[in-house]
Write an enzyme that holds these catalytic residues in place. Structure first.
Site, PDB file in Angstrom:
ATOM      1  N   SER A   1     -17.242 -31.048  41.692  1.00  0.00           N
ATOM      2  CA  SER A   1     -18.284 -30.094  42.117  1.00  0.00           C
ATOM      3  C   SER A   1     -19.251 -30.743  43.103  1.00  0.00           C
ATOM      4  O   SER A   1     -19.746 -30.072  44.020  1.00  0.00           O
ATOM      5  CB  SER A   1     -19.024 -29.501  40.911  1.00  0.00           C
ATOM      6  OG  SER A   1     -19.865 -30.447  40.317  1.00  0.00           O
ATOM      7  N   ASN A   2     -19.511 -32.028  42.951  1.00  0.00           N
ATOM      8  CA  ASN A   2     -20.346 -32.709  43.963  1.00  0.00           C
ATOM      9  C   ASN A   2     -19.608 -32.797  45.296  1.00  0.00           C
ATOM     10  O   ASN A   2     -20.213 -32.622  46.355  1.00  0.00           O
ATOM     11  CB  ASN A   2     -20.756 -34.098  43.479  1.00  0.00           C
ATOM     12  CG  ASN A   2     -21.985 -34.047  42.595  1.00  0.00           C
ATOM     13  OD1 ASN A   2     -23.088 -33.799  43.070  1.00  0.00           O
ATOM     14  ND2 ASN A   2     -21.784 -34.244  41.300  1.00  0.00           N
TER      15      ASN A   2
ATOM     16  N   MET B   1     -14.500 -42.405  38.322  1.00  0.00           N
ATOM     17  CA  MET B   1     -14.694 -43.066  37.042  1.00  0.00           C
ATOM     18  C   MET B   1     -14.012 -44.432  36.978  1.00  0.00           C
ATOM     19  O   MET B   1     -13.388 -44.780  35.982  1.00  0.00           O
ATOM     20  CB  MET B   1     -14.221 -42.149  35.910  1.00  0.00           C
ATOM     21  CG  MET B   1     -15.077 -40.895  35.781  1.00  0.00           C
ATOM     22  SD  MET B   1     -16.855 -41.275  35.840  1.00  0.00           S
ATOM     23  CE  MET B   1     -17.580 -39.794  35.142  1.00  0.00           C
TER      24      MET B   1
ATOM     25  N   ILE C   1     -14.792 -48.650  37.855  1.00  0.00           N
ATOM     26  CA  ILE C   1     -15.752 -49.661  38.290  1.00  0.00           C
ATOM     27  C   ILE C   1     -15.161 -50.328  39.520  1.00  0.00           C
ATOM     28  O   ILE C   1     -13.976 -50.680  39.539  1.00  0.00           O
ATOM     29  CB  ILE C   1     -16.009 -50.673  37.158  1.00  0.00           C
ATOM     30  CG1 ILE C   1     -16.696 -49.940  36.009  1.00  0.00           C
ATOM     31  CG2 ILE C   1     -16.856 -51.838  37.660  1.00  0.00           C
ATOM     32  CD1 ILE C   1     -16.881 -50.771  34.766  1.00  0.00           C
ATOM     33  N   LEU C   2     -15.956 -50.432  40.559  1.00  0.00           N
ATOM     34  CA  LEU C   2     -15.457 -50.993  41.815  1.00  0.00           C
ATOM     35  C   LEU C   2     -15.725 -52.492  41.841  1.00  0.00           C
ATOM     36  O   LEU C   2     -16.794 -52.956  41.436  1.00  0.00           O
ATOM     37  CB  LEU C   2     -16.113 -50.273  42.987  1.00  0.00           C
ATOM     38  CG  LEU C   2     -15.657 -48.803  43.086  1.00  0.00           C
ATOM     39  CD1 LEU C   2     -16.675 -47.948  43.824  1.00  0.00           C
ATOM     40  CD2 LEU C   2     -14.291 -48.711  43.748  1.00  0.00           C
TER      41      LEU C   2
ATOM     42  N   ASN D   1     -23.567 -43.687  45.357  1.00  0.00           N
ATOM     43  CA  ASN D   1     -23.049 -43.131  44.106  1.00  0.00           C
ATOM     44  C   ASN D   1     -24.069 -42.138  43.576  1.00  0.00           C
ATOM     45  O   ASN D   1     -25.262 -42.250  43.868  1.00  0.00           O
ATOM     46  CB  ASN D   1     -22.833 -44.248  43.077  1.00  0.00           C
ATOM     47  CG  ASN D   1     -22.288 -43.720  41.755  1.00  0.00           C
ATOM     48  OD1 ASN D   1     -21.396 -42.868  41.739  1.00  0.00           O
ATOM     49  ND2 ASN D   1     -22.818 -44.208  40.641  1.00  0.00           N
TER      50      ASN D   1
ATOM     51  N   HIS E   1     -25.419 -40.419  39.910  1.00  0.00           N
ATOM     52  CA  HIS E   1     -25.355 -40.634  38.460  1.00  0.00           C
ATOM     53  C   HIS E   1     -26.293 -39.641  37.776  1.00  0.00           C
ATOM     54  O   HIS E   1     -27.426 -39.453  38.217  1.00  0.00           O
ATOM     55  CB  HIS E   1     -25.753 -42.076  38.130  1.00  0.00           C
ATOM     56  CG  HIS E   1     -25.633 -42.378  36.678  1.00  0.00           C
ATOM     57  ND1 HIS E   1     -24.406 -42.582  36.065  1.00  0.00           N
ATOM     58  CD2 HIS E   1     -26.559 -42.473  35.699  1.00  0.00           C
ATOM     59  CE1 HIS E   1     -24.604 -42.785  34.774  1.00  0.00           C
ATOM     60  NE2 HIS E   1     -25.890 -42.735  34.527  1.00  0.00           N
TER      61      HIS E   1
ATOM     62  N   ASP F   1     -24.080 -48.713  38.107  1.00  0.00           N
ATOM     63  CA  ASP F   1     -25.175 -47.761  38.321  1.00  0.00           C
ATOM     64  C   ASP F   1     -26.501 -48.490  38.556  1.00  0.00           C
ATOM     65  O   ASP F   1     -27.549 -48.070  38.064  1.00  0.00           O
ATOM     66  CB  ASP F   1     -25.306 -46.808  37.107  1.00  0.00           C
ATOM     67  CG  ASP F   1     -24.027 -46.011  36.863  1.00  0.00           C
ATOM     68  OD1 ASP F   1     -23.374 -45.620  37.838  1.00  0.00           O
ATOM     69  OD2 ASP F   1     -23.684 -45.802  35.686  1.00  0.00           O
TER      70      ASP F   1
ATOM     71  N   GLU G   1     -28.041 -32.385  41.398  1.00  0.00           N
ATOM     72  CA  GLU G   1     -27.057 -33.262  42.058  1.00  0.00           C
ATOM     73  C   GLU G   1     -26.533 -32.612  43.331  1.00  0.00           C
ATOM     74  O   GLU G   1     -26.433 -33.251  44.377  1.00  0.00           O
ATOM     75  CB  GLU G   1     -25.883 -33.550  41.110  1.00  0.00           C
ATOM     76  CG  GLU G   1     -26.262 -34.359  39.889  1.00  0.00           C
ATOM     77  CD  GLU G   1     -25.033 -34.794  39.091  1.00  0.00           C
ATOM     78  OE1 GLU G   1     -24.047 -35.230  39.699  1.00  0.00           O
ATOM     79  OE2 GLU G   1     -25.068 -34.698  37.850  1.00  0.00           O
TER      80      GLU G   1
HETATM   81  C1  GAR Z   1     -21.434 -35.723  37.879  1.00  0.00           C
HETATM   82  O1  GAR Z   1     -22.366 -35.257  36.953  1.00  0.00           O
HETATM   83  C2  GAR Z   1     -21.747 -37.148  38.279  1.00  0.00           C
HETATM   84  O2  GAR Z   1     -23.128 -37.395  38.388  1.00  0.00           O
HETATM   85  C3  GAR Z   1     -21.138 -37.912  37.154  1.00  0.00           C
HETATM   86  O3  GAR Z   1     -19.919 -37.278  36.908  1.00  0.00           O
HETATM   87  C4  GAR Z   1     -20.040 -35.898  37.233  1.00  0.00           C
HETATM   88  C5  GAR Z   1     -18.929 -35.526  38.172  1.00  0.00           C
HETATM   89  O4  GAR Z   1     -18.915 -34.136  38.350  1.00  0.00           O
HETATM   90  N1  GAR Z   1     -20.967 -39.301  37.471  1.00  0.00           N
HETATM   91  C6  GAR Z   1     -21.092 -40.286  36.586  1.00  0.00           C
HETATM   92  O5  GAR Z   1     -21.345 -40.104  35.415  1.00  0.00           O
HETATM   93  C7  GAR Z   1     -20.913 -41.670  37.162  1.00  0.00           C
HETATM   94  N2  GAR Z   1     -21.370 -42.682  36.254  1.00  0.00           N
HETATM   95  P1  GAR Z   1     -18.137 -33.509  39.563  1.00  0.00           P
HETATM   96  O6  GAR Z   1     -16.719 -34.083  39.541  1.00  0.00           O
HETATM   97  O7  GAR Z   1     -18.137 -32.029  39.283  1.00  0.00           O
HETATM   98  O8  GAR Z   1     -18.871 -33.862  40.833  1.00  0.00           O
END
Ligand code: GAR
Length: 206
Positions: A14-15, A91, A93-94, A108, A110, A146, A175
């Protein structure tokens, strides 16, 4: 020339969609050139294809270790002239290989007000802790988890009766607004890292 972006995403995307939608506006100073996922069936790859953007799956099982995966990731991004890499629900770790290659050019997002609640299940961590305020952070990627310099943050209230899902949905609205904004600031050359701080230059004429 518009800034060439790569988006790394493992799941729903979604992001990524918010970024693609922003890039579809003619005045937006960036465009997505490739979306990379470590999951073959990630909906994010579908979203990329639907937007006419290259969707690249790199299978972690093809690599002996994290460094080998990241070396190929770095090569693929460099080959496409990527100027900024945005992790959006990626998901993995780089490793330092990647982080050094894209130092100051990797963001990134978070779902917490960092440095509170890094890592997995940030929204659940906030609820379990009894936090009254939660939120989201866009930050530069460094070698920690993070932990890099913070570009933008937005806060949302934790409401009585919130579940992980209702809180996550409220945070997600922020976000989707904030990630394109951070990308725009970067593309306009308005972000400068000074130690832990990110200095945001005001828009010309303000
Ligand atoms: C988002 O809420 C993002 O902030 C989080 O995963 C979700 C991905 O949603 N990221 C983390 O937790 C990273 N540590 P999306 O696939 O719909 O963008």
């Amino acid at each position: 020339m518009r800034l060439a972006l790569a988006v790394l995403a493992s799941g729903r995307g979604s992001n990524l969609q918010a970024i693609l939608d922003a890039c579809a506006r003619p005045e937006f100073p960036a465009r997505v050139v490739v979306v990379v996922s470590d999951r073959e069936r990630a909906p994010a790859l579908e979203r990329a294809r639907a937007a006419g953007v290259e969707a690249l799956w790199i299978d972690p099982k093809d690599f002996a270790d994290r460094e080998a995966f990241d070396a190929v990731l770095e090569r693929e991004l460099t080959a496409r002239g990527v100027g900024l890499v945005c992790s959006a629900g990626f998901m993995r770790i780089l490793s330092p290989v990647y982080v050094r290659a894209f130092a100051g050019r990797a963001l990134n997002i978070h779902p917490s007000l960092l440095p509170s609640f890094p890592g997995l299940h940030a929204q659940r961590q906030a609820l379990d802790h009894g936090a009254k305020v939660a939120g989201a952070t866009v930050h530069f990627v460094d070698e920690g988890m993070d932990s890099g310099p913070i570009v933008l943050q937005a806060a949302v209230p934790v409401e009585p009766g919130d579940t992980e899902e209702t809180l996550a949905a409220r945070i997600l609205v922020q976000e989707h607004r904030m990630y394109p904004e951070a990308i725009r600031l970067f593309a306009e050359g308005r972000l400068r890292i000074e130690g832990r701080r990110v200095i945001v230059t005001p828009e010309a004429g303000r």
